[in-house]
Design a protein around this motif. Sequence first.
Motif, PDB file in Angstrom:
ATOM      1  N   ARG A 141       0.908  -1.224   0.107  1.00  0.00           N
ATOM      2  CA  ARG A 141      -0.107   0.061   0.000  1.00  0.00           C
ATOM      3  C   ARG A 141       0.740   1.375   0.003  1.00  0.00           C
ATOM      4  O   ARG A 141       0.490   2.074  -0.563  1.00  0.00           O
ATOM      5  CB  ARG A 141      -1.081   0.057   1.162  1.00  0.00           C
ATOM      6  CG  ARG A 141      -1.737   1.245   1.120  1.00  0.00           C
ATOM      7  CD  ARG A 141      -2.787   1.178   2.430  1.00  0.00           C
ATOM      8  NE  ARG A 141      -3.659   2.483   2.534  1.00  0.00           N
ATOM      9  CZ  ARG A 141      -3.901   3.163   3.570  1.00  0.00           C
ATOM     10  NH1 ARG A 141      -3.421   2.570   4.677  1.00  0.00           N
ATOM     11  NH2 ARG A 141      -4.614   3.979   3.645  1.00  0.00           N
ATOM     12  N   ILE A 142       1.793   1.375   0.395  1.00  0.00           N
ATOM     13  CA  ILE A 142       3.003   2.142   0.953  1.00  0.00           C
ATOM     14  C   ILE A 142       3.198   3.027  -0.713  1.00  0.00           C
ATOM     15  O   ILE A 142       3.565   3.998  -0.656  1.00  0.00           O
ATOM     16  CB  ILE A 142       4.027   1.912   1.483  1.00  0.00           C
ATOM     17  CG1 ILE A 142       5.020   3.421   1.835  1.00  0.00           C
ATOM     18  CG2 ILE A 142       5.269   1.208   0.661  1.00  0.00           C
ATOM     19  CD1 ILE A 142       4.244   4.029   2.624  1.00  0.00           C
ATOM     20  N   PHE A 143       3.113   2.146  -1.565  1.00  0.00           N
ATOM     21  CA  PHE A 143       3.585   2.589  -3.179  1.00  0.00           C
ATOM     22  C   PHE A 143       2.400   2.957  -3.958  1.00  0.00           C
ATOM     23  O   PHE A 143       2.548   3.251  -4.826  1.00  0.00           O
ATOM     24  CB  PHE A 143       4.295   1.346  -4.031  1.00  0.00           C
ATOM     25  CG  PHE A 143       5.523   1.099  -3.556  1.00  0.00           C
ATOM     26  CD1 PHE A 143       6.654   1.927  -3.348  1.00  0.00           C
ATOM     27  CD2 PHE A 143       5.968  -0.276  -2.690  1.00  0.00           C
ATOM     28  CE1 PHE A 143       7.869   1.688  -3.067  1.00  0.00           C
ATOM     29  CE2 PHE A 143       7.290  -0.297  -2.222  1.00  0.00           C
ATOM     30  CZ  PHE A 143       8.252   0.579  -2.259  1.00  0.00           C
ATOM     31  N   VAL A 144       1.187   2.578  -3.539  1.00  0.00           N
ATOM     32  CA  VAL A 144      -0.012   3.125  -3.923  1.00  0.00           C
ATOM     33  C   VAL A 144      -0.815   4.268  -3.237  1.00  0.00           C
ATOM     34  O   VAL A 144      -2.022   4.613  -3.650  1.00  0.00           O
ATOM     35  CB  VAL A 144      -0.911   2.097  -4.250  1.00  0.00           C
ATOM     36  CG1 VAL A 144      -0.203   1.136  -5.288  1.00  0.00           C
ATOM     37  CG2 VAL A 144      -1.685   1.339  -3.081  1.00  0.00           C
ATOM     38  N   VAL A 145      -0.381   4.886  -2.426  1.00  0.00           N
ATOM     39  CA  VAL A 145      -1.046   6.092  -1.527  1.00  0.00           C
ATOM     40  C   VAL A 145      -1.441   7.183  -2.376  1.00  0.00           C
ATOM     41  O   VAL A 145      -2.385   7.762  -2.162  1.00  0.00           O
ATOM     42  CB  VAL A 145      -0.287   6.399  -0.207  1.00  0.00           C
ATOM     43  CG1 VAL A 145      -0.413   5.375   0.748  1.00  0.00           C
ATOM     44  CG2 VAL A 145       1.111   6.800  -0.660  1.00  0.00           C
ATOM     45  N   GLU A 146      -0.709   7.484  -3.379  1.00  0.00           N
ATOM     46  CA  GLU A 146      -0.845   8.575  -4.166  1.00  0.00           C
ATOM     47  C   GLU A 146      -2.112   8.339  -5.065  1.00  0.00           C
ATOM     48  O   GLU A 146      -2.919   9.227  -5.217  1.00  0.00           O
ATOM     49  CB  GLU A 146       0.245   9.099  -5.005  1.00  0.00           C
ATOM     50  CG  GLU A 146       0.673   8.160  -6.298  1.00  0.00           C
ATOM     51  CD  GLU A 146       1.430   7.032  -5.851  1.00  0.00           C
ATOM     52  OE1 GLU A 146       1.864   6.217  -6.987  1.00  0.00           O
ATOM     53  OE2 GLU A 146       1.333   6.651  -4.859  1.00  0.00           O
TER      54      GLU A 146
END
Length: 226
Positions: free
Chosen positions: A161-166
């Motif tokens: 998830r840290i890579f898709v928060v944007e």
Amino acid sequence: MNPRAVGVVAKRRKLSNPLALTVMVLLAERSMHPYEIAQTLRRRGKEHSVKINFGSLYTVVQNLEKHGYVEVTGVQRQGNRPERTLYGITGAGRHEMVDWLSDLLAVPVAEYPVFETALSLLPVLPPEEVAELMETREAALAVQSAALRGVLGQLGEQLPRIFVVETEYQLHMLDAQLEWIRNFRAEIDNATISGIEEWKSFHETGEVPQDWQDLDEQEIVLDPER
């Protein structure tokens, strides 16, 4: 006073293209050649959050090297393929990367989206036409929202998830805009938005309402502390 100008001011930087920051972040992970950078951005779905011109990526890397933020770290050879120059981040680049990203996260800036510009000028169009245009925008945004949910679902299955928060943020802002437009359009349709009588009169008579003329004589001061 513009309320968006209140508070901390972001620093002026030698490079301002967000793609340059994105490149530095990737090179902070490991040395890469520009083609590998482009492929990594694609695999991670970053074209949905960063304006990426893959054709100018080499120019971005060259500018980073010019300012001492990245440097050549080696050459990659694979079979009969042409040699590819590998780049890595420098100490100065790492410092700039951290400082720049920290600024972007912490300091709000006036970005002046074109939709906000259009909203600031909408009285020049008649209310019923604005309502129709808002309906058209609402339909387009609904399609975008559905598509982005699909993208987020796919990325969420492949990436932490840290890579898709944007992408989550984009979807949240898209849905918020949709809700605002629906409410705004309802106010126009129901004639409950303040100033609509003058707005209608302007388009019926072609004359600027006296109330609008009086507004130009007033000095409106916004107090950000209130």
